[in-house]
Design a protein around this motif. Structure first.
Motif, PDB file in Angstrom:
ATOM      1  N   ARG A 186      -4.460  17.460 -55.941  1.00  0.00           N
ATOM      2  CA  ARG A 186      -3.528  18.660 -56.069  1.00  0.00           C
ATOM      3  C   ARG A 186      -2.220  18.350 -55.016  1.00  0.00           C
ATOM      4  NH1 ARG A 186      -6.114  24.421 -57.654  1.00  0.00           N
ATOM      5  NH2 ARG A 186      -6.856  24.144 -55.432  1.00  0.00           N
ATOM      6  N   PHE A 245      -3.048  23.471 -61.322  1.00  0.00           N
ATOM      7  CA  PHE A 245      -2.192  24.220 -60.428  1.00  0.00           C
ATOM      8  C   PHE A 245      -2.247  25.788 -61.001  1.00  0.00           C
ATOM      9  CE2 PHE A 245      -0.246  19.946 -59.787  1.00  0.00           C
ATOM     10  CZ  PHE A 245      -0.511  19.808 -58.545  1.00  0.00           C
ATOM     11  N   LEU A 294      -2.519  16.843 -63.424  1.00  0.00           N
ATOM     12  CA  LEU A 294      -2.003  17.502 -62.628  1.00  0.00           C
ATOM     13  C   LEU A 294      -0.241  16.999 -62.566  1.00  0.00           C
ATOM     14  CD1 LEU A 294      -4.601  17.414 -59.857  1.00  0.00           C
ATOM     15  CD2 LEU A 294      -3.606  19.415 -60.953  1.00  0.00           C
TER      16      LEU A 294
END
Ligand code: HPA
Length: 250
Positions: free
Chosen positions: A68, A117, A194
């Motif tokens: 992330r 996220f 992501l």
């Protein structure tokens, strides 16, 4: 800034030579620290941000990479397209050691990784479309560059993302094969998802560094893998330069 390339270097690619470095940013993100500073520079006039997935020097195993933070840091730096370089094991007969593949599909077998996220304080629940996990235009640019360098390439392939850090058993590879996987690596996910969540185009340039477990009689050793990685990453750098050269200036 827009039109900035991101390159995520995997095993064997913790620095990008040919990059005229303009700066290095130690970025903090809401998700923690990325694996390494984001190195900003130019290749053939194109803006490029480089990030070493496993840190520089290489020290973070696949299941501990902060995917992330890495994707967030690149997006913050203005990156709108990422080429992810991955060392993989070959399952498909055409993917012998030293071969390249630009997968068009993936199957995620990883577990326990922070993979979205979209977690807390959401205004709405979001489900990204992930039917085609890789950006087709970037894929075609990579395939074009590989062909320009004389590499025979399958038009695509199914990337199986495994948890690692151990390699697979022969039975696990047979299962992946039955599932339709052509190549196997440990870092393709959640990275690809992501990037999609942040609307960053993403494609994978995979270098086969060993036959997957059970696909050859020899034991897979780190020494053998490292020799292939070393030679192969020189070719990866040439292919990346070719992609940037062939792309219109930002
Ligand atoms: N399996 C999983 N990941 C890998 C392999 C493999 O055989 N080779 C390089 N990364």
């Amino acid at each position: 800034m827009s039109g900035t390339w991101g390159v995520i270097g995997g095993t064997g690619l913790s620095a990008l030579d040919g990059l005229e470095i303009e700066g290095e940013d130690q970025v903090q993100t809401p998700w923690g620290e990325p694996s390494a500073p984001v190195v900003r520079g130019r290749i053939g006039g194109q803006l490029v941000c480089f990030l070493a997935r496993h840190g520089h020097p290489h020290r973070i195993p696949p299941h501990r990479v902060n995917y992330r933070a890495n994707i967030w840091a690149l997006r913050e730096a203005g990156v709108d397209r990422i080429i992810a370089v991955n060392a993989v094991g070959g399952i498909h007969p055409a993917l012998g050691t030293g071969a390249f593949c630009v997968p068009d599909q993936l199957i995620d077998y990883t577990w326990g990784r922070a993979s979205t996220f979209f977690e807390d304080d959401l205004e709405a629940v979001t489900h990204i479309d992930f039917t085609s996990p890789y950006d087709e235009s970037l894929r075609q640019q990579l395939l074009g560059a590989l062909r320009a360098h004389g590499h025979q390439c399958l038009p695509g392939g199914v990337y199986a993302a495994t948890q690692g850090p151990r390699l697979e058993t022969a039975a696990e590879i047979r299962r992946l094969e039955r599932d339709g996987a052509d190549l196997v690596g440990m870092t393709g996910m959640p990275e690809a998802a992501l990037a999609r969540e942040l609307d960053v185009a993403y494609a994978c340039l995979a270098l086969v560094v060993n036959p997957a477990a059970g696909k050859a009689t020899e034991v897979i050793t780190m020494e053998a893998i490292e020799a292939v990685v070393h030679a192969g990453m020189q070719q990866v750098k040439a292919v990346l330069q070719q992609v940037l050269k062939a792309s219109p200036r930002a």
